[in-house]
Structures are given as structure tokens and as C-alpha cells.
Scaffold this motif. Structure first.
Motif, PDB file in Angstrom:
ATOM      1  N   LEU A 147       0.827  -1.208   0.000  1.00  0.00           N
ATOM      2  CA  LEU A 147       0.000   0.000   0.000  1.00  0.00           C
ATOM      3  C   LEU A 147       0.862   1.260   0.000  1.00  0.00           C
ATOM      4  CD1 LEU A 147      -2.769  -1.082   2.548  1.00  0.00           C
ATOM      5  CD2 LEU A 147      -2.992  -0.865   0.062  1.00  0.00           C
ATOM      6  N   GLY A 148       1.999   1.200   0.686  1.00  0.00           N
ATOM      7  CA  GLY A 148       2.924   2.329   0.665  1.00  0.00           C
ATOM      8  C   GLY A 148       3.488   2.577  -0.727  1.00  0.00           C
ATOM      9  N   LEU A 149       3.846   1.500  -1.415  1.00  0.00           N
ATOM     10  CA  LEU A 149       4.355   1.638  -2.779  1.00  0.00           C
ATOM     11  C   LEU A 149       3.277   2.190  -3.718  1.00  0.00           C
ATOM     12  CD1 LEU A 149       6.408  -1.669  -3.163  1.00  0.00           C
ATOM     13  CD2 LEU A 149       7.308   0.651  -2.942  1.00  0.00           C
ATOM     14  N   LEU A 150       2.047   1.714  -3.557  1.00  0.00           N
ATOM     15  CA  LEU A 150       0.951   2.224  -4.388  1.00  0.00           C
ATOM     16  C   LEU A 150       0.729   3.719  -4.146  1.00  0.00           C
ATOM     17  CD1 LEU A 150      -1.673  -0.674  -4.108  1.00  0.00           C
ATOM     18  CD2 LEU A 150      -0.301  -0.062  -6.099  1.00  0.00           C
ATOM     19  N   SER A 151       0.785   4.117  -2.882  1.00  0.00           N
ATOM     20  CA  SER A 151       0.577   5.521  -2.542  1.00  0.00           C
ATOM     21  C   SER A 151       1.706   6.402  -3.080  1.00  0.00           C
ATOM     22  CB  SER A 151       0.488   5.668  -1.022  1.00  0.00           C
ATOM     23  OG  SER A 151       0.373   7.022  -0.639  1.00  0.00           O
ATOM     24  N   ALA A 152       2.940   5.888  -3.021  1.00  0.00           N
ATOM     25  CA  ALA A 152       4.102   6.684  -3.448  1.00  0.00           C
ATOM     26  C   ALA A 152       4.362   6.601  -4.945  1.00  0.00           C
ATOM     27  CB  ALA A 152       5.348   6.210  -2.684  1.00  0.00           C
ATOM     28  N   SER A 153       3.718   5.666  -5.622  1.00  0.00           N
ATOM     29  CA  SER A 153       4.043   5.424  -7.035  1.00  0.00           C
ATOM     30  C   SER A 153       3.745   6.620  -7.936  1.00  0.00           C
ATOM     31  CB  SER A 153       3.277   4.196  -7.546  1.00  0.00           C
ATOM     32  OG  SER A 153       1.874   4.408  -7.499  1.00  0.00           O
ATOM     33  N   LYS A 154       2.770   7.430  -7.555  1.00  0.00           N
ATOM     34  CA  LYS A 154       2.434   8.588  -8.397  1.00  0.00           C
ATOM     35  C   LYS A 154       3.493   9.671  -8.340  1.00  0.00           C
ATOM     36  CE  LYS A 154      -0.757  10.309  -4.805  1.00  0.00           C
ATOM     37  NZ  LYS A 154      -0.811   9.051  -4.035  1.00  0.00           N
ATOM     38  N   PHE A 155       4.481   9.510  -7.457  1.00  0.00           N
ATOM     39  CA  PHE A 155       5.548  10.487  -7.349  1.00  0.00           C
ATOM     40  C   PHE A 155       6.890   9.931  -7.830  1.00  0.00           C
ATOM     41  CE2 PHE A 155       2.538  11.428  -3.859  1.00  0.00           C
ATOM     42  CZ  PHE A 155       2.067  12.645  -4.324  1.00  0.00           C
ATOM     43  N   THR A 156       6.874   8.767  -8.462  1.00  0.00           N
ATOM     44  CA  THR A 156       8.135   8.175  -8.895  1.00  0.00           C
ATOM     45  C   THR A 156       7.919   7.362 -10.173  1.00  0.00           C
ATOM     46  OG1 THR A 156      10.032   6.851  -8.167  1.00  0.00           O
ATOM     47  CG2 THR A 156       7.855   6.127  -7.435  1.00  0.00           C
ATOM     48  N   LEU A 157       8.765   6.376 -10.420  1.00  0.00           N
ATOM     49  CA  LEU A 157       8.696   5.590 -11.649  1.00  0.00           C
ATOM     50  C   LEU A 157       7.418   4.757 -11.697  1.00  0.00           C
ATOM     51  CD1 LEU A 157      12.390   4.293 -11.612  1.00  0.00           C
ATOM     52  CD2 LEU A 157      11.491   6.334 -12.747  1.00  0.00           C
ATOM     53  N   ASN A 158       6.875   4.580 -12.901  1.00  0.00           N
ATOM     54  CA  ASN A 158       5.632   3.833 -13.070  1.00  0.00           C
ATOM     55  C   ASN A 158       5.760   2.383 -12.619  1.00  0.00           C
ATOM     56  OD1 ASN A 158       4.278   6.062 -14.167  1.00  0.00           O
ATOM     57  ND2 ASN A 158       4.974   5.607 -16.230  1.00  0.00           N
ATOM     58  N   ALA A 159       6.965   1.828 -12.705  1.00  0.00           N
ATOM     59  CA  ALA A 159       7.178   0.430 -12.328  1.00  0.00           C
ATOM     60  C   ALA A 159       6.850   0.187 -10.861  1.00  0.00           C
ATOM     61  CB  ALA A 159       8.618   0.019 -12.617  1.00  0.00           C
ATOM     62  N   VAL A 160       6.980   1.217 -10.032  1.00  0.00           N
ATOM     63  CA  VAL A 160       6.713   1.080  -8.594  1.00  0.00           C
ATOM     64  C   VAL A 160       5.250   0.725  -8.351  1.00  0.00           C
ATOM     65  CG1 VAL A 160       6.704   2.310  -6.378  1.00  0.00           C
ATOM     66  CG2 VAL A 160       8.614   2.584  -7.958  1.00  0.00           C
ATOM     67  N   TYR A 161       4.346   1.226  -9.197  1.00  0.00           N
ATOM     68  CA  TYR A 161       2.926   0.908  -9.052  1.00  0.00           C
ATOM     69  C   TYR A 161       2.691  -0.592  -9.214  1.00  0.00           C
ATOM     70  CZ  TYR A 161      -2.123   1.057  -9.822  1.00  0.00           C
ATOM     71  OH  TYR A 161      -3.474   0.848  -9.729  1.00  0.00           O
ATOM     72  N   THR A 162       3.344  -1.182 -10.210  1.00  0.00           N
ATOM     73  CA  THR A 162       3.210  -2.630 -10.433  1.00  0.00           C
ATOM     74  C   THR A 162       3.748  -3.413  -9.254  1.00  0.00           C
ATOM     75  OG1 THR A 162       3.462  -2.263 -12.815  1.00  0.00           O
ATOM     76  CG2 THR A 162       3.754  -4.512 -12.013  1.00  0.00           C
ATOM     77  N   VAL A 163       4.889  -2.984  -8.736  1.00  0.00           N
ATOM     78  CA  VAL A 163       5.470  -3.666  -7.572  1.00  0.00           C
ATOM     79  C   VAL A 163       4.525  -3.564  -6.373  1.00  0.00           C
ATOM     80  CG1 VAL A 163       7.483  -3.838  -6.062  1.00  0.00           C
ATOM     81  CG2 VAL A 163       7.771  -3.100  -8.420  1.00  0.00           C
ATOM     82  N   GLY A 164       3.907  -2.408  -6.205  1.00  0.00           N
ATOM     83  CA  GLY A 164       2.948  -2.234  -5.112  1.00  0.00           C
ATOM     84  C   GLY A 164       1.771  -3.186  -5.229  1.00  0.00           C
ATOM     85  N   LEU A 165       1.256  -3.353  -6.438  1.00  0.00           N
ATOM     86  CA  LEU A 165       0.157  -4.297  -6.651  1.00  0.00           C
ATOM     87  C   LEU A 165       0.581  -5.719  -6.307  1.00  0.00           C
ATOM     88  CD1 LEU A 165      -1.415  -3.068 -10.026  1.00  0.00           C
ATOM     89  CD2 LEU A 165      -2.400  -2.879  -7.733  1.00  0.00           C
ATOM     90  N   ILE A 166       1.790  -6.088  -6.696  1.00  0.00           N
ATOM     91  CA  ILE A 166       2.278  -7.445  -6.424  1.00  0.00           C
ATOM     92  C   ILE A 166       2.401  -7.680  -4.921  1.00  0.00           C
ATOM     93  CG2 ILE A 166       4.267  -8.989  -6.662  1.00  0.00           C
ATOM     94  CD1 ILE A 166       4.713  -7.777  -9.430  1.00  0.00           C
ATOM     95  N   PHE A 167       2.982  -6.716  -4.198  1.00  0.00           N
ATOM     96  CA  PHE A 167       3.142  -6.878  -2.749  1.00  0.00           C
ATOM     97  C   PHE A 167       1.787  -6.925  -2.047  1.00  0.00           C
ATOM     98  CE2 PHE A 167       7.638  -5.962  -3.165  1.00  0.00           C
ATOM     99  CZ  PHE A 167       8.175  -6.648  -2.089  1.00  0.00           C
ATOM    100  N   THR A 168       0.855  -6.106  -2.493  1.00  0.00           N
ATOM    101  CA  THR A 168      -0.478  -6.134  -1.894  1.00  0.00           C
ATOM    102  C   THR A 168      -1.146  -7.483  -2.125  1.00  0.00           C
ATOM    103  OG1 THR A 168      -0.697  -3.750  -2.294  1.00  0.00           O
ATOM    104  CG2 THR A 168      -2.711  -4.978  -1.811  1.00  0.00           C
ATOM    105  N   GLY A 169      -1.009  -8.018  -3.345  1.00  0.00           N
ATOM    106  CA  GLY A 169      -1.559  -9.335  -3.644  1.00  0.00           C
ATOM    107  C   GLY A 169      -0.906 -10.431  -2.827  1.00  0.00           C
ATOM    108  N   LEU A 170       0.422 -10.335  -2.650  1.00  0.00           N
ATOM    109  CA  LEU A 170       1.128 -11.327  -1.840  1.00  0.00           C
ATOM    110  C   LEU A 170       0.703 -11.240  -0.373  1.00  0.00           C
ATOM    111  CD1 LEU A 170       4.748 -11.136  -3.319  1.00  0.00           C
ATOM    112  CD2 LEU A 170       3.128 -13.026  -3.539  1.00  0.00           C
ATOM    113  N   GLY A 171       0.422 -10.022   0.089  1.00  0.00           N
ATOM    114  CA  GLY A 171      -0.056  -9.862   1.462  1.00  0.00           C
ATOM    115  C   GLY A 171      -1.388 -10.554   1.674  1.00  0.00           C
TER     116      GLY A 171
END
Length: 207
Positions: A147-171
Motif C-alpha cells: 500500500l505504501g508503494l501504491l501511494s508513493a508510485s504517483k511520485f516516482t517511476l511507473n514500475a513502482v505501481y506494479t510492484v505495489g500491486l504485487i506486494f499487496t496481492g502477496l499480502g
């Protein structure tokens, strides 16, 4: 008609320039790979100390209630501190190499949106452990980090959004399979960090 299209193109270009200016692009894929490797090495060291493998059922709960509890705590606290230190150092190095300010507005927004969920998740995990709900620590850390990566992704590289989705799904997956939460934790903080760190490094950092 032509002037209208030119105006729309100019507006779109300005929006793209503003978007680029407000994004923190000094994030380091190399630090992500290092964090993933250190996470896996930490689990291997825990295995050497306790003889309990992440592949075993109820591994996290059994590790925590072993005679090495204090050492295990130091390992994971040290892992968090080292990974954060490496991430900050590598981001500062990337910023300096590109002639940018390390701690500009985009970096502050990125850090603020990432660290608040991460710290809340960390405190929540410690409270769960104190209540004896050790197995929930793995899905909680994965979820809040995602969720932190998803929240911060709009301020950095687009790839971070995908990583955030993966971590949330793994959680969520770890919450559904608590007995193997540590294995799923290793998949996220270990392998996913290495894979996407490599992708970010190759795409944005390697000259």
C-alpha cells in the motif's frame, strides 16, 4: 481546427513536463536487488540458527518461539535499517550523478507517502506479535509495504505501481495461507525485490 489541435498538443506537452518535474526518478533498482538478496540471506541465517526452513508449515511462529528470539529480532531490525540506509545512499548517489537535489519536493512526497504506511505496518506488526499473533506479521508487512508503494508510485517511476500491486496481492495471499506466510514473505521481499530492482536498474540506471 489545426490551431485547436496544436493547442491541445502544447497543453499535453506541458502536462508531461510538469509530471516529469514532480516525479522522484533517483530511486535505485540496484538497492532493490541488494535488499532482496539481504532478505534471503537473513532468512538463510535464521535457518542456520534455528533449523527451521521457510518452506515448513508454521515456520514464522516456530522461529519466533525458539530459543533464538532475541537474535531473530536483531536480524530483522538490522535488515530494515541496512536496506533503508542503502536505499537512501543509492538514491542520493543517483540524484547527484544526474545533477539534481537529493531532497527536493518530489523526494519528500515520495518518502512521505511510502514511509507512513510502512511505519504503521511495522508498529501494527509489533503489536500483533505482542498479542501472540505472530503469523499475522508476514501478511501485514507485505500489505502495508504494498500500500505504501501504491501511494508513493504517483511520485516516482511507473514500475513502482506494479510492484505495489504485487506486494499487496502477496499480502492477501499470505493472509489466506498463514501457515506459509514466511515463505510468501520471502517471495515478496526477496525475489520480487531482486526481479523488479533488476528491471528498474536496466531500464533507468544502466548507462
Amino acid at each position: 481546427m489545426k490551431n485547436h489541435e496544436e493547442q491541445l498538443a502544447a497543453i499535453q506537452e506541458m502536462r508531461n513536463m510538469m509530471d516529469q518535474a514532480t516525479r522522484f526518478k533517483s530511486i535505485s533498482g540496484l538497492s532493490g536487488m541488494i535488499a532482496g538478496i539481504l532478505s534471503l540471506l537473513s532468512l538463510y541465517f535464521v535457518y542456520l540458527r534455528t533449523g527451521i526452513s521457510p518452506f515448513e508449515a508454521e515456520a514464522l511462529d516456530r522461529i519466533w518461539h525458539s530459543s533464538n528470539q532475541i537474535q531473530i529480532s536483531y536480524i530483522f531490525i538490522g535488515l530494515l535499517a541496512v536496506c533503508m540506509g542503502i536505499g537512501f545512499y543509492m538514491a542520493r548517489r543517483n540524484a547527484r550523478q544526474s545533477g539534481k537535489n537529493t531532497w527536493d519536493g518530489s523526494a519528500k512526497r515520495f518518502a512521505f507517502n511510502l514511509l507512513i504506511p510502512v511505519f504503521v505496518g511495522g508498529i501494527f506488526s509489533m503489536l500483533l506479535i505482542q498479542l501472540g499473533l505472530v503469523a499475522l506479521a508476514a501478511p501485514v508487512t507485505l500489505l502495508f509495504y504494498g500500500l505504501g508503494l501504491l501511494s508513493a508510485s504517483k511520485f516516482t517511476l511507473n514500475a513502482v505501481y506494479t510492484v505495489g500491486l504485487i506486494f499487496t496481492g502477496l499480502g492477501l495471499l499470505a493472509a489466506g495461507f498463514l501457515s506459509y506466510g514466511l515463505l510468501i514473505w520471502a517471495l515478496g521481499f526477496g525475489l520480487v525485490h531482486i526481479l523488479y530492482g533488476f528491471i528498474i536498474y536496466v531500464k533507468y540506471e544502466r548507462v
